[in-house]
Design a protein around this motif. Structure first.
Motif, mmCIF file in Angstrom:
data_model
loop_
_atom_site.group_PDB
_atom_site.id
_atom_site.type_symbol
_atom_site.label_atom_id
_atom_site.label_comp_id
_atom_site.label_asym_id
_atom_site.label_seq_id
_atom_site.Cartn_x
_atom_site.Cartn_y
_atom_site.Cartn_z
ATOM 1 N N GLY A 1 64.560 41.941 33.868
ATOM 2 C CA GLY A 1 64.644 40.875 34.845
ATOM 3 C C GLY A 1 63.361 40.652 35.638
ATOM 4 O O GLY A 1 63.235 39.673 36.357
ATOM 5 N N ILE A 2 62.401 41.558 35.489
ATOM 6 C CA ILE A 2 61.137 41.438 36.208
ATOM 7 C C ILE A 2 60.277 40.374 35.520
ATOM 8 O O ILE A 2 60.064 40.418 34.321
ATOM 9 N N LYS A 3 59.784 39.423 36.307
ATOM 10 C CA LYS A 3 58.955 38.347 35.754
ATOM 11 C C LYS A 3 57.510 38.542 36.211
ATOM 12 O O LYS A 3 57.213 38.445 37.397
ATOM 13 N N HIS B 1 59.106 36.488 25.609
ATOM 14 C CA HIS B 1 58.776 37.712 24.875
ATOM 15 C C HIS B 1 57.419 38.282 25.292
ATOM 16 O O HIS B 1 57.225 39.494 25.271
ATOM 17 N N LEU B 2 56.489 37.417 25.670
ATOM 18 C CA LEU B 2 55.217 37.902 26.194
ATOM 19 C C LEU B 2 55.447 38.704 27.469
ATOM 20 O O LEU B 2 54.842 39.754 27.677
ATOM 21 N N ASN B 3 56.333 38.216 28.332
ATOM 22 C CA ASN B 3 56.642 38.922 29.571
ATOM 23 C C ASN B 3 57.334 40.258 29.283
ATOM 24 O O ASN B 3 56.975 41.284 29.864
ATOM 25 N N GLN B 4 58.303 40.252 28.381
ATOM 26 C CA GLN B 4 59.033 41.481 28.055
ATOM 27 C C GLN B 4 58.096 42.531 27.458
ATOM 28 O O GLN B 4 58.148 43.704 27.824
ATOM 29 N N ALA B 5 57.231 42.109 26.551
ATOM 30 C CA ALA B 5 56.298 43.045 25.923
ATOM 31 C C ALA B 5 55.286 43.572 26.933
ATOM 32 O O ALA B 5 54.916 44.750 26.893
ATOM 33 N N LEU B 6 54.864 42.733 27.872
ATOM 34 C CA LEU B 6 53.937 43.185 28.909
ATOM 35 C C LEU B 6 54.595 44.222 29.807
ATOM 36 O O LEU B 6 53.961 45.209 30.200
ATOM 37 N N LEU B 7 55.857 44.044 30.120
ATOM 38 C CA LEU B 7 56.587 45.049 30.898
ATOM 39 C C LEU B 7 56.604 46.392 30.177
ATOM 40 O O LEU B 7 56.417 47.446 30.798
ATOM 41 N N LYS C 1 66.736 37.869 24.567
ATOM 42 C CA LYS C 1 67.596 38.910 25.108
ATOM 43 C C LYS C 1 66.753 39.844 25.974
ATOM 44 O O LYS C 1 65.777 40.427 25.497
ATOM 45 N N GLU C 2 67.136 39.981 27.251
ATOM 46 C CA GLU C 2 66.378 40.842 28.157
ATOM 47 C C GLU C 2 66.544 42.306 27.776
ATOM 48 O O GLU C 2 67.627 42.728 27.377
ATOM 49 N N ILE C 3 65.457 43.067 27.950
ATOM 50 C CA ILE C 3 65.543 44.503 27.720
ATOM 51 C C ILE C 3 66.265 45.128 28.914
ATOM 52 O O ILE C 3 66.225 44.603 30.021
ATOM 53 N N PHE D 1 63.280 55.990 26.462
ATOM 54 C CA PHE D 1 64.000 54.794 26.880
ATOM 55 C C PHE D 1 63.181 53.536 26.585
ATOM 56 O O PHE D 1 63.708 52.531 26.102
ATOM 57 N N LEU D 2 61.874 53.590 26.858
ATOM 58 C CA LEU D 2 61.009 52.431 26.611
ATOM 59 C C LEU D 2 60.872 52.125 25.122
ATOM 60 O O LEU D 2 60.758 50.970 24.735
#
Length: 95
Positions: free
Chosen positions: A90-92, A32-38, A83-85, A65-66
């Protein structure tokens, strides 16, 4: 903070993300840290692009969209799911 609380706080704002990163369960909520950073990086890029008059309308659509992606991520964090956004999930960035 536990894994679930860290994931939820990460989505609140950039300040929330920083708090979650430094004070939360970093290993448990890394997804979730990665998803929120994206999402934060995406909103920052849209903010810069919206200053260009020709791209302004496209930037508005991408911003919408974001926001939808933000809701998807926040709801998944509240449920404790990973759950991926859509499209960019998929970007890590964080390894």
């Amino acid at each position: 903070m536990d894994k679930k609380a860290t994931g939820i706080v990460a989505y609140i704002s950039f300040i929330g993300w920083l708090i979650a990163f430094f004070a939360g369960d970093r290993e448990g909520a890394k997804f979730h840290l990665n998803q929120a950073l994206l999402l934060v990086i995406g909103q920052f890029a849209v903010g810069i692009l919206s200053a260009i008059p020709i791209v302004k309308y496209v930037a508005g659509i991408v911003s919408l969209f974001l926001v939808v992606c933000w809701f998807i991520g926040l709801i998944a964090a509240c449920k404790g799911e990973e759950k991926e956004i859509p499209l960019i999930g998929g970007i890590k960035i964080l390894k």
